[in-house]
Design an enzyme around this catalytic site. Structure first.
Site, PDB file in Angstrom:
ATOM      1  N   ARG A  34       4.438   1.725  10.492  1.00  0.00           N
ATOM      2  CA  ARG A  34       4.416   2.961   9.714  1.00  0.00           C
ATOM      3  C   ARG A  34       5.278   3.999  10.435  1.00  0.00           C
ATOM      4  O   ARG A  34       4.803   4.735  11.299  1.00  0.00           O
ATOM      5  CB  ARG A  34       2.984   3.456   9.528  1.00  0.00           C
ATOM      6  CG  ARG A  34       2.112   2.470   8.743  1.00  0.00           C
ATOM      7  CD  ARG A  34       0.693   2.993   8.546  1.00  0.00           C
ATOM      8  NE  ARG A  34      -0.136   2.026   7.824  1.00  0.00           N
ATOM      9  CZ  ARG A  34      -1.448   2.191   7.615  1.00  0.00           C
ATOM     10  NH1 ARG A  34      -2.059   3.277   8.059  1.00  0.00           N
ATOM     11  NH2 ARG A  34      -2.134   1.267   6.961  1.00  0.00           N
TER      12      ARG A  34
ATOM     13  N   ASP B 148     -14.947   6.606   4.629  1.00  0.00           N
ATOM     14  CA  ASP B 148     -14.469   6.281   5.973  1.00  0.00           C
ATOM     15  C   ASP B 148     -15.633   6.224   6.952  1.00  0.00           C
ATOM     16  O   ASP B 148     -16.547   7.060   6.883  1.00  0.00           O
ATOM     17  CB  ASP B 148     -13.476   7.340   6.484  1.00  0.00           C
ATOM     18  CG  ASP B 148     -12.166   7.350   5.721  1.00  0.00           C
ATOM     19  OD1 ASP B 148     -11.863   6.350   5.050  1.00  0.00           O
ATOM     20  OD2 ASP B 148     -11.442   8.358   5.819  1.00  0.00           O
TER      21      ASP B 148
ATOM     22  N   GLU C 181     -11.810   7.801  13.470  1.00  0.00           N
ATOM     23  CA  GLU C 181     -11.940   6.959  12.276  1.00  0.00           C
ATOM     24  C   GLU C 181     -11.722   5.503  12.660  1.00  0.00           C
ATOM     25  O   GLU C 181     -10.690   5.145  13.230  1.00  0.00           O
ATOM     26  CB  GLU C 181     -10.921   7.366  11.211  1.00  0.00           C
ATOM     27  CG  GLU C 181     -10.994   6.513   9.942  1.00  0.00           C
ATOM     28  CD  GLU C 181      -9.875   6.797   8.962  1.00  0.00           C
ATOM     29  OE1 GLU C 181      -9.407   5.841   8.318  1.00  0.00           O
ATOM     30  OE2 GLU C 181      -9.455   7.968   8.850  1.00  0.00           O
TER      31      GLU C 181
ATOM     32  N   SER D 161     -11.568   2.459   6.896  1.00  0.00           N
ATOM     33  CA  SER D 161     -11.455   3.034   5.554  1.00  0.00           C
ATOM     34  C   SER D 161     -11.775   1.914   4.577  1.00  0.00           C
ATOM     35  O   SER D 161     -11.242   0.808   4.693  1.00  0.00           O
ATOM     36  CB  SER D 161     -10.038   3.568   5.318  1.00  0.00           C
ATOM     37  OG  SER D 161      -9.877   4.004   3.986  1.00  0.00           O
TER      38      SER D 161
ATOM     39  N   ASP E 202       0.846  -1.189   0.000  1.00  0.00           N
ATOM     40  CA  ASP E 202       0.000   0.000   0.000  1.00  0.00           C
ATOM     41  C   ASP E 202       0.883   1.241   0.000  1.00  0.00           C
ATOM     42  O   ASP E 202       1.759   1.389   0.849  1.00  0.00           O
ATOM     43  CB  ASP E 202      -0.885  -0.021   1.250  1.00  0.00           C
ATOM     44  CG  ASP E 202      -1.919   1.094   1.269  1.00  0.00           C
ATOM     45  OD1 ASP E 202      -1.827   2.004   0.433  1.00  0.00           O
ATOM     46  OD2 ASP E 202      -2.804   1.050   2.131  1.00  0.00           O
TER      47      ASP E 202
ATOM     48  N   GLN F 186      -5.080  -4.190  12.072  1.00  0.00           N
ATOM     49  CA  GLN F 186      -6.449  -4.068  11.594  1.00  0.00           C
ATOM     50  C   GLN F 186      -6.907  -5.375  10.964  1.00  0.00           C
ATOM     51  O   GLN F 186      -6.098  -6.231  10.601  1.00  0.00           O
ATOM     52  CB  GLN F 186      -6.589  -2.921  10.593  1.00  0.00           C
ATOM     53  CG  GLN F 186      -5.807  -3.093   9.298  1.00  0.00           C
ATOM     54  CD  GLN F 186      -5.905  -1.863   8.398  1.00  0.00           C
ATOM     55  OE1 GLN F 186      -5.955  -0.724   8.867  1.00  0.00           O
ATOM     56  NE2 GLN F 186      -5.925  -2.078   7.102  1.00  0.00           N
TER      57      GLN F 186
END
Length: 346
Positions: free
Chosen positions: A112, A247, A260, A263, A58, A127
């Site tokens: 990340r 989202d 959030e 997504s 991604d 996730q």
């Protein structure tokens, strides 16, 4: 320490460390079982890393650095830690032979390093990544909203379940989720940034699905960044807007913010892929493995997304910091301030 880090006034955790760990297990087991049932998904094993230069990883917003390394036994091969499984999942739908209306989900664990560390953002991302085969005739907003509704039902069901387990936790989610396009939010709140628009919508409705993430709005900027090669954010819809993605956000009173949770979206078909690559100046990606397979018609049309595990647990357990749910690294100043304010980082 990140400037966005906040400590709620008079914060006290509802659960101690041992009860928190038990509750995390209960939430994850209940949620993924119900998600799989509602969307007809089978659990699959997912990679922690993929080959670089294949187009499988991604690209997020296109500027974040992947965690990359070399393998002693394969010195010619570049490897990257996954940042999500958005494109890998779609290839697995084809390779596993999933049929229309069937799909998969996996536990995705990513690193990340360019995340801005605060109450909601960590170096470590966990996730449920899911993907489901759809028919060409389902390529519309009505189908997307049906899938969102199913996911939101699972989110509410899990909240009620964990509140039943712990009497000091009370359900707060509204019965239904409100759908709103990012262009509508821009028109309603033209003088504030997208994050503030989300906050105001969440305060008003409790739970919203913001449609159309990635394409330019009237001001020339997207509501938020989205890579050009998985979600379809450019196709015009019957509502006269662009975008078949969005989202899920909810109002979170502990931090007085829009949170959030997911997504997701209908994925690009060959036409949307070429259009979005052209719009973003990434036409050269058509030579990469994932893109070649998609353009050759080898991959099914699909809908999919990611649902934050730690974010969900944080919301259900009314935690002030995502580090109360997951083990990660934090700046020393943040650790010290959390310790002073009864925020127990794992």
């Amino acid at each position: 320490m990140n400037a966005e880090f906040v400590v709620p006034a008079d914060y006290a955790p509802v659960l101690n460390l041992k009860d928190t760990e038990r509750a995390i297990r209960l939430i994850k087991e209940f949620f993924q079982t119900n998600l799989a049932f509602e969307l007809n998904l089978a659990r699959v094993t997912a990679p922690l890393f993929v080959k670089a230069g294949t187009g499988i990883n991604d690209d997020l917003n296109g500027v974040e650095r992947p965690v990359a390394f070399r393998i002693k036994g394969m010195p010619e091969t570049g490897v990257e830690i996954v940042r999500s499984l958005a494109k890998w999942k779609r290839m697995m739908l084809a390779d596993y032979g999933f049929l229309q209306g069937e799909g998969l989900y996996a536990d995705m664990n990513a690193i990340r390093p360019d995340e801005e560390l605060d109450n909601l953002h960590s170096l470590y991302v966990d996730q449920w990544d899911w993907e489901r085969v759809m028919a060409p005739g389902e390529r519309n907003l009505a189908f997307l909203e049906t899938i969102v509704g199913k996911i939101y039902d699972v989110i509410r069901r899990t909240e009620r379940y964990i509140a039943y387990q712990y009497e000091h936790l009370e359900p707060i989610l509204p019965e239904t989720i409100t759908f709103v396009h990012s262009a509508e939010l821009e028109e309603q709140y033209p003088d504030v940034l997208p994050r503030e628009r989300e906050y105001r919508a969440c305060r008003e409705y409790g739970a919203v699905f913001v449609i159309g993430i990635g394409g330019a709005l009237k001001d020339g900027q997207p509501h938020d960044g989205r890579a050009p090669d998985y979600d379809d954010w450019s196709t015009r819809t019957s509502a006269g807007r662009a975008g078949l993605n969005g989202d899920i956000l909810v109002y979170y009173p502990v931090l007085d913010c829009a949170l959030e949770l997911s997504s997701m979206g209908i994925r690009v078909d060959p036409a949307a892929l070429l259009n979005q690559l052209e719009l973003t100046g990434n036409a050269a990606r058509t030579e990469l493995l994932f893109h070649r397979r998609l353009l050759a018609g080898e991959l099914p049309q699909s809908v999919g997304g990611g649902i934050g595990q730690s974010r969900l647990c944080m919301f259900y357990l009314r935690k002030a910091h995502i580090g109360e749910i997951q083990a990660s690294l934090w700046p020393d100043a943040m650790i010290q301030r959390c310790r002073e304010q009864q925020i127990a980082l794992l």
